[in-house]
Scaffold this motif. Structure first.
Motif, PDB file in Angstrom:
ATOM      1  N   PRO A   1      56.232  66.571  63.245  1.00 58.60           N
ATOM      2  CA  PRO A   1      56.526  65.261  62.932  1.00 58.60           C
ATOM      3  C   PRO A   1      56.367  64.823  61.759  1.00 58.60           C
ATOM      4  O   PRO A   1      55.378  65.217  61.067  1.00 58.60           O
ATOM      5  N   ASP A   2      56.890  63.811  61.179  1.00 57.86           N
ATOM      6  CA  ASP A   2      56.697  63.143  59.949  1.00 57.86           C
ATOM      7  C   ASP A   2      55.775  62.103  60.194  1.00 57.86           C
ATOM      8  O   ASP A   2      55.043  61.982  61.435  1.00 57.86           O
ATOM      9  N   ARG A   3      54.894  61.267  59.233  1.00 62.43           N
ATOM     10  CA  ARG A   3      54.060  60.465  59.500  1.00 62.43           C
ATOM     11  C   ARG A   3      54.621  59.150  60.432  1.00 62.43           C
ATOM     12  O   ARG A   3      55.943  58.935  60.589  1.00 62.43           O
ATOM     13  N   THR A   4      53.720  58.700  61.448  1.00 63.36           N
ATOM     14  CA  THR A   4      53.936  57.602  62.166  1.00 63.36           C
ATOM     15  C   THR A   4      54.680  56.473  61.611  1.00 63.36           C
ATOM     16  O   THR A   4      54.132  55.995  60.547  1.00 63.36           O
ATOM     17  N   SER A   5      55.773  55.909  61.963  1.00 60.76           N
ATOM     18  CA  SER A   5      56.490  54.642  61.626  1.00 60.76           C
ATOM     19  C   SER A   5      56.208  53.922  62.449  1.00 60.76           C
ATOM     20  O   SER A   5      56.677  53.708  63.803  1.00 60.76           O
ATOM     21  N   ALA A   6      55.474  52.484  62.037  1.00 60.40           N
ATOM     22  CA  ALA A   6      55.189  51.528  63.113  1.00 60.40           C
ATOM     23  C   ALA A   6      56.460  50.726  63.405  1.00 60.40           C
ATOM     24  O   ALA A   6      56.441  50.411  64.599  1.00 60.40           O
ATOM     25  N   ALA A   7      57.534  50.724  62.897  1.00 62.34           N
ATOM     26  CA  ALA A   7      58.818  50.226  63.215  1.00 62.34           C
ATOM     27  C   ALA A   7      59.496  51.104  64.361  1.00 62.34           C
ATOM     28  O   ALA A   7      60.555  50.583  64.798  1.00 62.34           O
ATOM     29  N   HIS A   8      58.803  52.189  64.534  1.00 61.88           N
ATOM     30  CA  HIS A   8      59.498  53.069  65.532  1.00 61.88           C
ATOM     31  C   HIS A   8      58.640  53.242  66.738  1.00 61.88           C
ATOM     32  O   HIS A   8      59.003  53.835  67.653  1.00 61.88           O
ATOM     33  N   CYS A   9      57.383  52.794  66.707  1.00 63.12           N
ATOM     34  CA  CYS A   9      56.461  52.793  67.859  1.00 63.12           C
ATOM     35  C   CYS A   9      56.940  52.022  69.086  1.00 63.12           C
ATOM     36  O   CYS A   9      57.603  50.982  68.857  1.00 63.12           O
TER      37      CYS A   9
ATOM     38  N   CYS B   1      54.501  61.504  67.713  1.00 67.95           N
ATOM     39  CA  CYS B   1      53.357  61.853  66.735  1.00 67.95           C
ATOM     40  C   CYS B   1      52.155  61.775  67.607  1.00 67.95           C
ATOM     41  O   CYS B   1      51.791  60.674  68.269  1.00 67.95           O
ATOM     42  N   ALA B   2      51.723  63.095  67.549  1.00 70.88           N
ATOM     43  CA  ALA B   2      50.224  63.219  68.080  1.00 70.88           C
ATOM     44  C   ALA B   2      49.324  63.737  67.218  1.00 70.88           C
ATOM     45  O   ALA B   2      48.517  64.889  67.502  1.00 70.88           O
ATOM     46  N   ASN B   3      49.302  63.354  65.828  1.00 67.94           N
ATOM     47  CA  ASN B   3      48.574  63.977  64.756  1.00 67.94           C
ATOM     48  C   ASN B   3      46.999  63.457  64.630  1.00 67.94           C
ATOM     49  O   ASN B   3      46.364  64.105  63.855  1.00 67.94           O
ATOM     50  N   GLY B   4      46.574  62.479  65.604  1.00 71.62           N
ATOM     51  CA  GLY B   4      45.311  62.123  65.169  1.00 71.62           C
ATOM     52  C   GLY B   4      44.949  61.171  64.041  1.00 71.62           C
ATOM     53  O   GLY B   4      43.941  60.889  63.776  1.00 71.62           O
ATOM     54  N   GLU B   5      46.085  60.934  63.389  1.00 66.65           N
ATOM     55  CA  GLU B   5      45.641  60.077  62.032  1.00 66.65           C
ATOM     56  C   GLU B   5      46.151  58.475  62.250  1.00 66.65           C
ATOM     57  O   GLU B   5      46.087  57.898  61.211  1.00 66.65           O
ATOM     58  N   ASP B   6      46.535  58.157  63.537  1.00 71.47           N
ATOM     59  CA  ASP B   6      46.974  56.700  63.439  1.00 71.47           C
ATOM     60  C   ASP B   6      45.940  55.641  63.761  1.00 71.47           C
ATOM     61  O   ASP B   6      45.089  56.231  64.690  1.00 71.47           O
TER      62      ASP B   6
ATOM     63  N   ALA C   1      40.534  46.969  72.895  1.00 73.34           N
ATOM     64  CA  ALA C   1      40.047  48.371  72.812  1.00 73.34           C
ATOM     65  C   ALA C   1      41.241  49.373  72.891  1.00 73.34           C
ATOM     66  O   ALA C   1      42.266  49.019  73.623  1.00 73.34           O
ATOM     67  N   VAL C   2      41.567  50.249  71.904  1.00 73.49           N
ATOM     68  CA  VAL C   2      42.659  51.194  71.821  1.00 73.49           C
ATOM     69  C   VAL C   2      41.925  52.661  71.944  1.00 73.49           C
ATOM     70  O   VAL C   2      41.171  52.956  71.166  1.00 73.49           O
ATOM     71  N   LEU C   3      42.407  53.194  72.910  1.00 73.19           N
ATOM     72  CA  LEU C   3      41.976  54.582  73.242  1.00 73.19           C
ATOM     73  C   LEU C   3      42.986  55.801  72.958  1.00 73.19           C
ATOM     74  O   LEU C   3      44.152  55.767  73.573  1.00 73.19           O
ATOM     75  N   ASP C   4      43.042  56.781  72.066  1.00 75.58           N
ATOM     76  CA  ASP C   4      43.610  57.632  71.709  1.00 75.58           C
ATOM     77  C   ASP C   4      43.483  58.764  72.696  1.00 75.58           C
ATOM     78  O   ASP C   4      42.640  59.408  73.104  1.00 75.58           O
ATOM     79  N   GLN C   5      44.887  58.792  73.352  1.00 78.61           N
ATOM     80  CA  GLN C   5      44.756  59.948  74.670  1.00 78.61           C
ATOM     81  C   GLN C   5      45.089  61.266  73.934  1.00 78.61           C
ATOM     82  O   GLN C   5      45.235  61.996  74.750  1.00 78.61           O
ATOM     83  N   ARG C   6      45.384  61.320  72.740  1.00 75.06           N
ATOM     84  CA  ARG C   6      45.560  62.685  71.791  1.00 75.06           C
ATOM     85  C   ARG C   6      46.864  63.422  72.223  1.00 75.06           C
ATOM     86  O   ARG C   6      46.968  64.493  72.384  1.00 75.06           O
ATOM     87  N   ASP C   7      47.800  62.498  72.781  1.00 73.91           N
ATOM     88  CA  ASP C   7      49.108  63.143  73.194  1.00 73.91           C
ATOM     89  C   ASP C   7      50.296  62.379  72.402  1.00 73.91           C
ATOM     90  O   ASP C   7      51.460  62.352  72.867  1.00 73.91           O
TER      91      ASP C   7
END
Length: 144
Positions: free
Chosen positions: A12-20, A50-55, A81-87
């Motif tokens: 996938p491309d970089r995460t787009s806030a407008a598409h989350c 996007c599950a790239n870990g960069e968000d 608190a925001v927890l990344d589920q890595r998926d």
């Protein structure tokens, strides 16, 4: 073509806030003193998960309500608190301190979690969200 068919790995491309996408019961309502949760799902501008870990997502709840016996208005700001589920999903949890009307602001940036990288946040689609927090349970709970 020699060696076909070819296997391609498409990222996938970089995460787009407008598409989350943001959803869950804790986004629109909560109860004072109890944890509320909702989920953010990150997508790129093409609709790919996007599950790239960069968000990096930042969630802040602002508002206020009346509190205590005097029922004086009190403005509050709560950082969730925001927890990344890595998926590609992120579980958001927060505990509102009092009843009232709040706005939940969900913003995103891509990059490291270092403080110097965290000033370029963009709101996700439809943010901020209206959230109504009702009064907490006033009865003492009996331990089981």
């Amino acid at each position: 073509i020699s060696g076909h068919p070819f296997q391609l790995e498409v990222h996938p491309d970089r995460t787009s806030a407008a598409h989350c996408h943001v959803e869950g019961p804790g986004l629109a309502q909560g109860q004072a003193g109890l944890e509320s949760t909702f989920v953010i799902t990150s997508y790129d501008m093409h609709g790919n998960l996007c599950a790239n870990g960069e968000d990096v997502f930042r969630v802040v709840m602002k508002g206020g309500g009346r509190m205590g016996r005097t029922k004086r208005f009190r403005a509050v700001e709560v950082t969730a608190a925001v927890l990344d589920q890595r998926d590609g999903t992120y579980v958001v949890s927060y505990t509102p301190p009092l009843e009232g009307n709040f706005l939940v602001s969900v913003t995103h940036t891509t990059g490291s979690h270092e403080a110097s990288q965290l000033d370029n946040f963009s709101p996700v689609r439809d943010s901020p969200f209206a959230c109504v927090v009702r009064a907490g349970d006033k009865k003492p709970r009996t331990p089981v």
